[in-house]
Design an enzyme around this catalytic site. Sequence first.
Site, PDB file in Angstrom:
ATOM      1  N   ASP A  99      51.231  29.457  48.239  1.00 47.96           N
ATOM      2  CA  ASP A  99      50.972  29.478  46.807  1.00 47.96           C
ATOM      3  C   ASP A  99      51.646  28.260  46.183  1.00 47.96           C
ATOM      4  OD1 ASP A  99      49.895  30.519  44.493  1.00 47.96           O
ATOM      5  OD2 ASP A  99      51.594  31.832  44.088  1.00 47.96           O
ATOM      6  N   HIS A 106      51.955  25.820  32.932  1.00 50.68           N
ATOM      7  CA  HIS A 106      52.569  27.038  33.481  1.00 50.68           C
ATOM      8  C   HIS A 106      54.013  26.779  33.890  1.00 50.68           C
ATOM      9  CE1 HIS A 106      53.197  30.729  35.712  1.00 50.68           C
ATOM     10  NE2 HIS A 106      53.464  30.038  36.802  1.00 50.68           N
ATOM     11  N   GLU A 167      48.720  36.696  37.878  1.00 53.15           N
ATOM     12  CA  GLU A 167      48.598  35.248  37.781  1.00 53.15           C
ATOM     13  C   GLU A 167      47.169  34.883  38.161  1.00 53.15           C
ATOM     14  OE1 GLU A 167      51.773  33.388  40.106  1.00 53.15           O
ATOM     15  OE2 GLU A 167      53.081  33.558  38.354  1.00 53.15           O
ATOM     16  N   GLU A 169      44.500  32.419  39.430  1.00 46.16           N
ATOM     17  CA  GLU A 169      44.560  31.210  40.249  1.00 46.16           C
ATOM     18  C   GLU A 169      43.224  30.969  40.947  1.00 46.16           C
ATOM     19  OE1 GLU A 169      47.921  31.073  42.869  1.00 46.16           O
ATOM     20  OE2 GLU A 169      49.217  32.219  41.516  1.00 46.16           O
ATOM     21  N   ASP A 199      47.502  36.718  41.814  1.00 48.21           N
ATOM     22  CA  ASP A 199      48.808  36.795  42.473  1.00 48.21           C
ATOM     23  C   ASP A 199      49.691  37.749  41.662  1.00 48.21           C
ATOM     24  OD1 ASP A 199      50.978  36.208  44.091  1.00 48.21           O
ATOM     25  OD2 ASP A 199      51.552  34.470  42.892  1.00 48.21           O
ATOM     26  N   ARG A 203      57.959  40.543  37.600  1.00 47.44           N
ATOM     27  CA  ARG A 203      58.832  39.489  37.068  1.00 47.44           C
ATOM     28  C   ARG A 203      60.307  39.840  37.119  1.00 47.44           C
ATOM     29  NH1 ARG A 203      55.566  35.283  37.587  1.00 47.44           N
ATOM     30  NH2 ARG A 203      53.617  35.584  36.450  1.00 47.44           N
ATOM     31  N   GLN A 206      61.412  39.479  40.750  1.00 46.69           N
ATOM     32  CA  GLN A 206      61.405  38.044  41.043  1.00 46.69           C
ATOM     33  C   GLN A 206      62.606  37.313  40.429  1.00 46.69           C
ATOM     34  OE1 GLN A 206      57.802  36.189  39.558  1.00 46.69           O
ATOM     35  NE2 GLN A 206      58.483  34.112  40.083  1.00 46.69           N
ATOM     36  N   LYS A 219      56.468  39.208  44.754  1.00 45.19           N
ATOM     37  CA  LYS A 219      55.092  38.751  44.949  1.00 45.19           C
ATOM     38  C   LYS A 219      54.418  39.399  46.160  1.00 45.19           C
ATOM     39  CE  LYS A 219      55.207  34.951  42.164  1.00 45.19           C
ATOM     40  NZ  LYS A 219      54.148  34.527  41.229  1.00 45.19           N
ATOM     41  N   THR A 223      48.282  40.567  46.752  1.00 51.06           N
ATOM     42  CA  THR A 223      47.591  39.406  46.210  1.00 51.06           C
ATOM     43  C   THR A 223      46.106  39.688  46.385  1.00 51.06           C
ATOM     44  OG1 THR A 223      49.389  37.989  46.995  1.00 51.06           O
ATOM     45  CG2 THR A 223      47.342  36.886  46.360  1.00 51.06           C
ATOM     46  N   GLU A 322      53.563  34.543  30.180  1.00 52.66           N
ATOM     47  CA  GLU A 322      53.353  33.443  29.238  1.00 52.66           C
ATOM     48  C   GLU A 322      52.644  33.918  27.969  1.00 52.66           C
ATOM     49  OE1 GLU A 322      52.047  29.599  31.442  1.00 52.66           O
ATOM     50  OE2 GLU A 322      51.623  31.303  32.773  1.00 52.66           O
TER      51      GLU A 322
END
Lengths: 367, 367
Positions: A99, A106, A167, A169, A199, A203, A206, A219, A223, A322
């Site tokens: 990844d 970002h 996420e 992607e 993904d 948080r 993490q 994570k 996925t 975000e």
Amino acid sequence: MSWGVDNLPYGVFSCPGERPRVGVRYGDRVLDLAPALHDEVFAAPSLNPFMARGRTAWHDTRTLIRNKLTGDLAVTEPHLIPLEHVRLHMPFEVADYVDFYCSLEHASNIGRIFRPGSEPLQPNWRHLPVGYHGRAGTVVVSGTPVKRPSGQLGPGEFGPSRKLDIEAELGFVVGVPTEMGSPAGAFEDHVFGVTLVNDWSARDIQAWEYVPLGPFLGKSFATSVSPWVTPLEALPRLPGRPQDPEPGGYLRRQGDWGLDVHLEIVLNGEVVSRPPYSAMYWTPDQMLAHMTVNGASLRTGDLFASGTVSGPEPDQRGSLIELTWNGTEPIKLPGGETRTFLQEGDTVTIRATAGDLTLGEVSGTVG
Amino acid sequence: MSWGVDNLPYGVFSCPGERPRVGVRYGDRVLDLAPALHDEVFAAPSLNPFMARGRTAWHDTRTLIRNKLTGDLAVTEPHLIPLEHVRLHMPFEVADYVDFYCSLEHASNIGRIFRPGSEPLQPNWRHLPVGYHGRAGTVVVSGTPVKRPSGQLGPGEFGPSRKLDIEAELGFVVGVPTEMGSPAGAFEDHVFGVTLVNDWSARDIQAWEYVPLGPFLGKSFATSVSPWVTPLEALPRLPGRPQDPEPGGYLRRQGDWGLDVHLEIVLNGEVVSRPPYSAMYWTPDQMLAHMTVNGASLRTGDLFASGTVSGPEPDQRGSLIELTWNGTEPIKLPGGETRTFLQEGDTVTIRATAGDLTLGEVSGTVG
């Protein structure tokens, strides 16, 4: 028509009581490739054997399929199976999963949120596409339910994540391997196609675990990827975004590998963000060059993802952390609901288009 | 005798012109298991199918092999092949590869070297076994040459690594998988055996790239493992080292999983370090519990390594960056040579014993 002859993504499907095999989506049907093309490589339960054949075979097969679909359809018709009769599976067997972290916006947003008051970008960020290895064994196909992970949320604190995030992607799927010790050649000689990636990220787990060796349990629980892999050949391309400093050497761009892909993040039916892939700073040819410059070999089925796609506008951000600025600015949903991070039962769908093409969607429900 | 009936590690071997298959080492010979036990699972070119059978099968097979070797040897003799007639291969197919960071002394030394003046251990280190995913596709068997990687060594600086290093580790090989969403059960129900690991590292590449997502190209070019996997059942065990704070919940120890393994690092024929595995802070049952507490699934062939094994004494450090204190205190070799990091042609062998058992060795030459 949508999913027309300019699109033709590959996937793995099965009919009830039958084995999974490779097909191509055409309109609302799946072309059963093994009998249609009289080629047993498509009887495999994954795209890997076909992807290993390489670029010339990919191109020739695509031409052959287009000819079948635009020629005498009476011959091909028996091999076109309505989508509602099939189940879609994981389209390829993942070898290694990497990844990246290729969006300037970002990386800057995350820097501001996690390290307020410091320079948002780390000193290395503009010099190389930062990346890390993820867990290949928990890459799952769209539709697989995602269970909220538990873990350490801080010193002495254990429980279900309270900051379950997504996420948005793009993922790049490798067809042609390399030998250890030799960097990869041209991007289009190795990369077969593109998939959508969610993904999923916890948080709080993490944030507590990631120093100094990077994200791990925050994570690795899941996925998700889209069931359809769009061939690289089908995608409209753009020049990459200007870079400062302009990278030389092995990171010099190999061509126009900016991709004109428009993503949408849909939360419980409501579009909450529209990240533009064209805003990405590092292009996928640079990711591949970087990943292999040290001699690390590629295998058929390697998946490398772009990292969260976030554009410069607030409604173009590719993750909830975000979009809600770490939970301080909740999103409003219809019916007066709000969200900071994901709740039980929430469904997130990431979908994308590229010019007249659709890349389909990757979807998952929490719980 | 060395490699006797209390040892019996598994590997994959081939004779000239024949396919690789599973064998067990006994003295200086390999027992060809498929014909000796009349079991086709051992005709596979990897241990994975056998490892997937689970703990009862592992135990019963071990008993069966011991009986064969201690019974009428005339029956078994035809299936014992002298080691000098065989080639050894990668013993298992690696699914996911995770590398931990479980030595208090190693983590402290690295902290002092990379972040002088700060607290050597990160705040999370005593609360969880820090780990990250490595590249499964570049895990290779002992004897595979290791090419010095090139990469970015700093801003605008590119070239071959000048700080090529090793890390002496133990690796744990998973036999029995789990479903996504369910943490692993008892350690000995999942883990088949132990291998020696050399996690080759390019310290200059690593130092520049690793913030914030962890090591990537500084590690992904090669990881070597020993050809023989020692069954967990064979290993002498010890209570784990005391931990402060004592972990509760999912990290509560499941039994005595401290391992009485003594490693040696041999550089060009000279023993340069003797790391004791018994000094490790986090035990492998804790690693497994941590790796899966978030619901991440296991697959047969998953490999998780301990991280560098370093003891409290200077001559017990498991990497050159520690042994030479980042190159400031060169090692003296016979003949007046010195080393900071590895030079072309250098051979590093990591070997280990556990009580009367040998775990064999993992070896590699640079160039």
